[in-house]
Motif scaffolding. Structure first.
Motif, short mmCIF file in Angstrom:
data_model
loop_
_atom_site.label_atom_id
_atom_site.label_comp_id
_atom_site.label_asym_id
_atom_site.label_seq_id
_atom_site.Cartn_x
_atom_site.Cartn_y
_atom_site.Cartn_z
N ASP A 178 0.84 -1.20 0.00
CA ASP A 178 0.00 0.00 0.00
C ASP A 178 0.87 1.24 0.00
O ASP A 178 1.97 1.24 0.55
N GLN A 179 0.36 2.29 -0.60
CA GLN A 179 1.03 3.59 -0.53
C GLN A 179 -0.02 4.62 -0.11
O GLN A 179 -1.12 4.65 -0.66
N ILE A 180 0.34 5.43 0.87
CA ILE A 180 -0.63 6.36 1.45
C ILE A 180 -0.03 7.77 1.42
O ILE A 180 1.13 7.96 1.77
N ASN A 181 -0.80 8.73 0.97
CA ASN A 181 -0.37 10.13 0.98
C ASN A 181 -1.14 10.88 2.05
O ASN A 181 -2.36 10.75 2.14
N ARG A 182 -0.44 11.66 2.89
CA ARG A 182 -1.12 12.40 3.95
C ARG A 182 -0.52 13.78 4.11
O ARG A 182 0.66 14.00 3.88
N HIS A 183 -1.36 14.68 4.55
CA HIS A 183 -0.92 15.99 5.01
C HIS A 183 -1.17 16.07 6.50
O HIS A 183 -2.09 15.45 7.01
N CYS A 184 -0.37 16.86 7.21
CA CYS A 184 -0.65 17.10 8.62
C CYS A 184 0.06 18.40 9.02
O CYS A 184 0.88 18.93 8.28
N VAL A 196 4.32 11.78 3.43
CA VAL A 196 3.67 12.76 4.31
C VAL A 196 4.21 14.15 4.01
O VAL A 196 5.43 14.34 3.90
N ARG A 197 3.30 15.09 3.86
CA ARG A 197 3.70 16.49 3.69
C ARG A 197 3.22 17.28 4.90
O ARG A 197 2.10 17.76 4.95
#
Ligand SMILES: [Zn+2]
Lengths: 958, 89
Positions: free
Chosen positions: A162-168, A268-269
């Protein structure tokens, strides 16, 4: 060493759940929660691997990601993985672990003799010795002896990662005291937090060092903080390593799963990054400091408190700093006979209870053959021991800070590089920033979260750690073999050799000796290497400097980076709307320029099927799916001016309802695409470009539109996939079309060659274009893609009366080659100009501007000696020429290429081979013969015009 | 992985963009344009260190635009749509 499992304790293990696994074929038992390393120590397995170069026996050094020695290949009940660290891999029932670089196993390695010749194989020995005659002669055998784990090439992943992109708002790397405090403060201030930690259990040093926070035992504080964060919806990711920071603060995380699923890659950005990555303990430099049983003091404490493993009975704790005192005390309390050897005469804390201390003394050498048996001190004192726990000081884990181009400053007081000026959007806290006491850690965390004043920072309420240290670096000329880099087998003598041979730049040192280039990237070794290089060359550590830090911090499976992009998804093909219909008709598919298309419909004997299709197409009528042809609409008030600029040929003179064939050039004059332009009305055109060029042509049209013409002047819409195009070609094409009842006049005066008409198929509008890529009368019928199946079926029904044949792309290639019709990129190359193809009119006559124009009048564009398109004929009964074969001449005894064969087929209609080629001065040489060379064989061909079939073009209207 | 700012779509991952050349590379029209000017237009690039002005295209929406950025620090300074008359000056 006689390491044992104690009968109680161990916060990480579950004694109610035993786990069986094997190591080098030996059945062993551990508990749920054990790492491979802790389980091996619990069974007193001392030798866990052989070193990379000298095949020295090696034992477990650490208890985390920094481990240089204990690499294992794992398989069995777990995903097969080479070179994994025994210190971070948990034992699972049925796991098979195998030591690396040892045969048959780590304990009895047949290449161990190599170590006796070690003084003959210093750094760069292989390069210097095996240069003549050729390194490649020796390489295979050397590689077989050197090296680490083995890749199982047959292993298949259980599925894509799996590949997950997130902002926080805030990403906190490291869930030790500093990271937990920072996360707590950020969450308290209303910011969204992602907290990651490489360990399965958050807490970092709090999990094995004593402390008290806000009046609670540290373990309770950790659990409470994690629970708070999770309850508030923040993301807490254990077993997750932040392995790299990339441009604009993108952080790559690799998450491991306990259930054996492939790892998950996170991108993650965060708005802000807090690095709370801790510090890594260094070895001490003494002779034979690589013997099994010599380990990090902090690791000894981790094994004791987390896994209830006492690493020895008689333990020397050798240190130059305060941090090992807690270790010595704890080991003594657990029942070991502990001697503390502290290199400092003064300034050290009081000796812990039950520990005898020798102050101002150094270990000079370790004794023992395959495991440590004792140590000799600098004053000659001999101590017996089954374990030496060492602490040479702490190296802050600043890899991510440096990857983000942070600069380090040297702290003489702490004997370490610390983060210097802050990097925008990033803070470094805790031990990574040089903090020692919990109070210092929390102070730093509060400072790093300036907006977070709503909740108070945690407070240390227990005994505080102290950070006194006296640097202990390797000394040039020291006796014996002092290991700097365990994993790559680099000794102090290798570093000194590099200095003598003037490889004194830090980057040269690294490459010459391979210091820090192993899979651990020198986490325990780099600083000692730099310090020794400094001492050997009269420079300070900061003057020597550090090498460049690059991702990944720890090895990341390639599967994580690949994600779903494997197999068919590696480079997805475009598919025809009628693919399933073609399959039902027996089509054999191939990829052509990114499209999956029917090559032919004939089963196993491809050549015969293709010949048959091409022959029958000329006899009556052929059906062909040409849906991949480009259909890019160009609209707007300046559409005519626009297509004039885009095409080599003048297009604005085209009448509505008519088509014209033309070239598009690149600005360097080279033919980029060819195809039909349709004019629907005054301000509306359809660019029918080559199938494989649709995306590139579309981008090119957009660029000129936006750069030169303006958005209000022209509008471009790529409608390629909206419509299917079904082609009817051959002497009976018109008869078949009449039978379809499309409601338009097919009379040649109403619909002549190169004209279009609008009709209806049942209730659906169709566009009929009379253009031909076969040289026979042809109709291209375009219809909404989702209605194409009915029309295709009707064409076949109506075709029965005419013995219609369905043809694939291979037969079409023969038909067009018979006619001398070119395929751009096959019959042209990256130098072919339009006049090389015999189309010189626009170049000679056009007055208006067009793409590539100026390039047609350069010095290289002018000569007659350029390679030009020709036909190449061989005698009836001969084999077709080889595509790519060169036309040759002999000049002064030397062979010279005059060009080459671009397309070559057997023509079933002409009953002889046909070929096209690009040959120097070819247009003026029709009738001449030329030698064609292929793989050493020379054949003779006659140069002709490109068109071999129906040169007068009568069949277009037959 | 850099974040570029498409004037039409906003901030997007750099993998969605293609480089379109240095901005201000003016095209000399005409079959009689001086050879050296045409050669400069086709082949000669400044490739400066530091502040650069470049044409980029956002492949997802087809927007061509001029981006100002720093070729050393990778800081993105501005993104401006082509207006069709500007020849990407
Ligand atoms: Zn966009």
């Amino acid at each position: 060493m006689t390491a044992t499992r104690l009968s109680s304790g161990g916060s990480a293990i579950d004694r109610s759940r035993p786990v069986s696994f094997s190591f080098d074929g030996r059945k062993l038992q551990g508990f749920e929660g054990d790492t491979i390393a802790s389980a091996l120590l619990a069974s007193d397995v001392a030798v866990v691997g052989r070193s990379f170069k000298y095949h020295r026996p090696r034992g477990i050094w650490g208890a985390g990601v920094e481990e240089p020695n204990a690499l294992v290949d794992i398989s069995g009940s777990v995903a097969t993985t080479p070179n994994t660290r025994a210190t971070t891999e948990f034992v699972l029932e049925g796991m098979i672990a195998k030591s690396v670089n040892a045969s048959p196993n780590a304990a009895a390695d047949r290449n161990a003799f190599i170590d006796r010749f070690s003084r003959f194989i210093p750094a760069a020995f292989y390069y210097k010795t095996f240069m003549w005659p050729d390194w490649h002669l020796f390489e295979p055998r050397i590689r077989a002896v050197a090296g680490l784990g083995e890749v199982d090439t047959g292993w298949q992943s259980s599925g894509p990662a799996d590949q997950i992109n997130r902002h926080c708002d805030v990403l906190v790397v490291g869930a030790g005291p500093a990271g937990l405090a920072a996360a707590k403060l950020a969450a308290g201030a209303g910011q969204s937090v992602i907290l990651v930690d490489g360990q399965r259990e958050p807490g970092g040093s709090l999990n094995h060092r004593t402390g008290e926070i806000d009046g609670k035992p540290d373990a309770a504080w950790v659990a409470e903080t994690i629970a708070e964060l999770s309850a508030a919806g923040h993301i807490v990711l254990p077993s997750t390593t932040a392995f790299g920071i990339y441009d604009h603060n993108l952080v790559g995380l690799n998450q491991r799963h306990v259930d054996g699923r492939p790892d998950t890659l996170w991108r993650v950005r965060p708005r802000r990054i807090v690095l709370a990555t801790g510090a890594i303990e260094r070895p001490l430099p003494f002779a034979n400091n690589d013997l099994p049983g010599i380990m990090s003091a902090d690791a000894a404490l981790i094994y004791l408190r987390r896994f209830a493993v006492l690493v020895g009975r008689r333990i020397i704790v050798a240190t130059n700093n305060d941090s090992a005192y807690e270790v010595a005390g704890a080991l003594a309390e657990a029942g070991a006979d502990v001697t503390l050897v502290d290199s400092r005469k003064d300034g050290a804390p009081a000796a812990p209870e039950g520990v005898s201390r020798m102050a101002g003394r150094l270990v000079a050498a370790a004794r023992g053959k395959v495991r440590v048996e004792g140590a000799v001190l600098d004053d000659g004192t001999v101590l017996e021991a089954d374990c030496v726990a060492v602490s040479g000081g702490w190296t802050p884990t600043i890899h991510l800070f440096c990857q983000a181009r942070g600069k380090l400053v040297w702290s003489e007081a702490q004997a370490a590089f610390l983060p210097g000026d802050p990097v925008e959007g990033m803070a470094v806290v805790g031990a990574a920033a040089g903090a020692v006491s919990l109070s210092g850690v929390f102070e730093g965390a509060a400072k790093a979260m300036p907006g977070a004043t709503t909740s108070p920072a945690p407070r240390s309420t227990g005994v505080e750690a102290t950070g006194g240290i006296l640097a202990a670096w390797p000394i040039p000329g020291a006796r014996g073999r002092v290991w700097i880099d365990y994993q790559n087998d680099v000794t102090a003598k290798d570093v000194e050799l590099a200095a003598r041979e003037n490889f004194i730049s830090v980057e040269h040192l690294k490459r010459y000796t391979t210091l820090g280039m192993a899979t651990d990237q020198g986490k325990t070794s780099n600083l000692a290497g730099l310090a020794l290089m400094g001492a050997a060359t009269g420079r300070t550590v900061p003057e020597v400097g550090t090498t460049t830090y690059r991702p990944p911090f720890t090895p990341v499976p390639l599967a994580s980076f690949a994600g779903a992009r494997g197999g068919e998804l590696m480079s997805p093909v475009r598919r025809l709307p009628l693919e399933n219909v073609h399959r039902a008709q027996g089509a054999v598919f191939q990829e052509y320029g990114g499209w999956l298309r029917p090559a032919h419909y004939g089963g196993a004997d491809a050549d015969r099927a293709i010949q048959d299709e091409a022959r029958r197409a000329r006899q009556s009528v052929a059906l062909f799916d040409g849906s991949t042809l480009g259909k890019i609409e160009v609209m707007g008030p300046k559409a005519a001016e626009f297509v004039d600029f885009i095409y080599y040929n003048t297009m604005s003179t085209l009448k509505p309802g008519r088509c014209r064939y033309g070239f598009m050039l690149s600005e360097n004059g080279v033919v980029f695409d060819d195809g039909i332009l349709v004019r629907l009305d005054e301000h509306r055109f359809v660019v029918s470009c080559s199938s494989s060029h649709v995306a590139a042509v579309h981008a090119r049209l957009e660029e000129w539109r936006q750069d030169r013409f303006g958005r209000d002047a022209v509008y471009i819409h790529n409608a390629t996939s909206e419509m299917a195009t079904l082609t009817v070609s051959g002497p009976n094409a018109k008869n078949l079309l009449v039978a379809l009842n499309l409601g338009l006049s097919l009379d040649d005066t109403d619909l002549p060659h190169m004209a279009i008409g609008e009709g209806m198929f049942e209730t659906e509008p169709v566009r009929v274009a009379r253009v031909s890529f076969t040289g026979d009368r042809s109709y291209e019928v375009s219809i909404r893609a989702d209605r194409a199946e009915r029309l295709w079926a009707r064409m076949h029904e109506a075709g029965k009366a005419f013995d219609a044949v369905t043809i694939g792309l291979e037969a079409l290639m023969i038909l067009r080659a018979e006619k001398g019709y070119i395929v751009i990129g096959k019959d042209t190359d990256g130098t072919t100009l339009p006049h090389d193809l015999g189309v010189d009119g626009p170049r000679a006559k056009r007055k208006s501007e067009y793409v590539g124009r100026r390039s047609l009048f350069t010095e290289v564009a002018m000569p007659d000696s350029r390679q030009q398109l020709v036909g190449l004929a061989v005698a009836r009964g001969e084999e077709p020429l080889a595509t790519g074969a060169h036309g040759i001449s002999r000049e002064g005894g030397k062979l010279r290429s005059q060009g080459f064969v671009t397309s070559s087929y057997h023509s079933p209609t002409l009953a002889r081979p046909v070929a096209l080629g690009l040959i120097e001065r070819g247009a003026a040489r029709h009738g001449e013969t030329i030698d064609i060379q292929h793989l050493g064989m020379v054949r003779r061909a006659t140069i002709t015009g490109p068109c071999a079939f129906d040169p007068s073009g009568e069949r277009l209207n037959a | 992985m850099q974040l570029f700012h498409c004037p039409f779509c906003g901030a997007r991952d750099e993998t969605e963009f293609h480089f379109g050349g240095e901005a201000g590379n003016l095209r000399p029209d005409g079959a009689d344009a001086p050879a050296d000017r045409w050669a400069n237009y086709l082949y000669m690039r400044d490739n400066p260190k530091g502040a650069v002005r470049e044409v980029w295209v956002h492949m997802n929406c087809g927007e061509f635009f001029v981006m100002e950025r720093d070729s050393v620090s990778h800081q993105v300074l501005s993104s401006t749509s082509l207006d069709g008359a500007g020849h990407a000056q």
